[in-house]
Scaffold this motif. Structure first.
Motif, mmCIF file in Angstrom:
data_model
loop_
_atom_site.group_PDB
_atom_site.id
_atom_site.type_symbol
_atom_site.label_atom_id
_atom_site.label_comp_id
_atom_site.label_asym_id
_atom_site.label_seq_id
_atom_site.Cartn_x
_atom_site.Cartn_y
_atom_site.Cartn_z
ATOM 1 N N SER A 5 0.834 -1.203 0.000
ATOM 2 C CA SER A 5 0.000 0.000 0.000
ATOM 3 C C SER A 5 0.867 1.250 0.000
ATOM 4 N N PHE A 6 0.684 2.064 -1.026
ATOM 5 C CA PHE A 6 1.330 3.373 -1.111
ATOM 6 C C PHE A 6 0.260 4.433 -0.862
ATOM 7 N N ALA A 7 0.629 5.692 -0.875
ATOM 8 C CA ALA A 7 -0.306 6.779 -0.565
ATOM 9 C C ALA A 7 -1.508 6.802 -1.508
ATOM 10 N N ASP A 8 -1.278 6.610 -2.819
ATOM 11 C CA ASP A 8 -2.385 6.765 -3.764
ATOM 12 C C ASP A 8 -2.784 5.484 -4.496
ATOM 13 N N ASP A 36 7.667 -4.911 -11.617
ATOM 14 C CA ASP A 36 8.933 -4.178 -11.484
ATOM 15 C C ASP A 36 8.971 -3.384 -10.175
ATOM 16 N N LEU A 37 7.853 -2.744 -9.823
ATOM 17 C CA LEU A 37 7.796 -1.981 -8.578
ATOM 18 C C LEU A 37 7.928 -2.907 -7.372
ATOM 19 N N VAL A 38 7.255 -4.025 -7.396
ATOM 20 C CA VAL A 38 7.355 -4.982 -6.293
ATOM 21 C C VAL A 38 8.804 -5.449 -6.144
ATOM 22 N N ALA A 39 9.473 -5.706 -7.258
ATOM 23 C CA ALA A 39 10.874 -6.126 -7.210
ATOM 24 C C ALA A 39 11.750 -5.046 -6.572
ATOM 25 N N ALA A 113 7.042 6.062 -8.454
ATOM 26 C CA ALA A 113 5.860 5.216 -8.598
ATOM 27 C C ALA A 113 4.604 5.960 -8.169
ATOM 28 N N ASN A 114 3.593 5.858 -8.998
ATOM 29 C CA ASN A 114 2.277 6.375 -8.649
ATOM 30 C C ASN A 114 1.232 5.576 -9.420
#
Length: 151
Positions: A5-8, A36-39, A113-114
């Protein structure tokens, strides 16, 4: 890991792919961008452990980045990153009383990342329509000029 979980946005593992949650009609996850972000999240490399007396003052203000990981079984671990001197950030994990130094190159990818970067880009659909009403001539294959409809 079940979710991040990120801000947005929230990424959730669904079968083999990571998906952005709460998509609007017509939106889809870019599963490669999500993977890619999870990595990047799970691949953060700790350079050093920092003394609490040095790190705690930096965490007094708002973090540069904050996210939470939900593990299988429902345990949630919060992560906070703050900018430190030089080319590093400090990382604080909620379940440990350690402050860790992380190189800024690793954190920059997370900062970019967003929600929008994790959505699949709509592919424009172009129909094969004649230009200015001209008919598209078949290729005759008989040695004539191509695209002119014959010999």
């Amino acid at each position: 890991i079940e979710a991040i979980s990120f801000a947005d946005f929230v990424l959730k593992k669904q079968e083999k792919d990571w998906q952005v949650q709460d998509l609007q009609e017509g939106q889809a996850s870019d599963t490669q961008a999500a993977a890619d972000l999870v990595a990047k999240v799970i691949g953060l490399t700790i350079q050093a452990v920092v003394e609490p007396k040095e790190a705690e003052p930096l965490f007094a203000g708002p973090p540069a980045l904050q996210y939470a990981i939900t593990r299988k079984g429902g345990t949630v671990v919060d992560f906070r990153l703050v900018k430190a001197e030089g080319d590093s950030y400090l990382l604080k994990q909620s379940e440990r009383n350690l402050y860790c130094k992380v190189h800024n190159l690793q954190v920059e990818g997370l900062l970019k990342a967003n929600r929008a970067t994790l959505l699949a880009k709509a592919q424009p659909v172009e129909a094969a329509k004649p230009v200015d009403g001209d008919a598209i001539a078949p290729v005759d294959g008989g040695g004539g000029e191509m695209g002119k409809g014959g010999n």
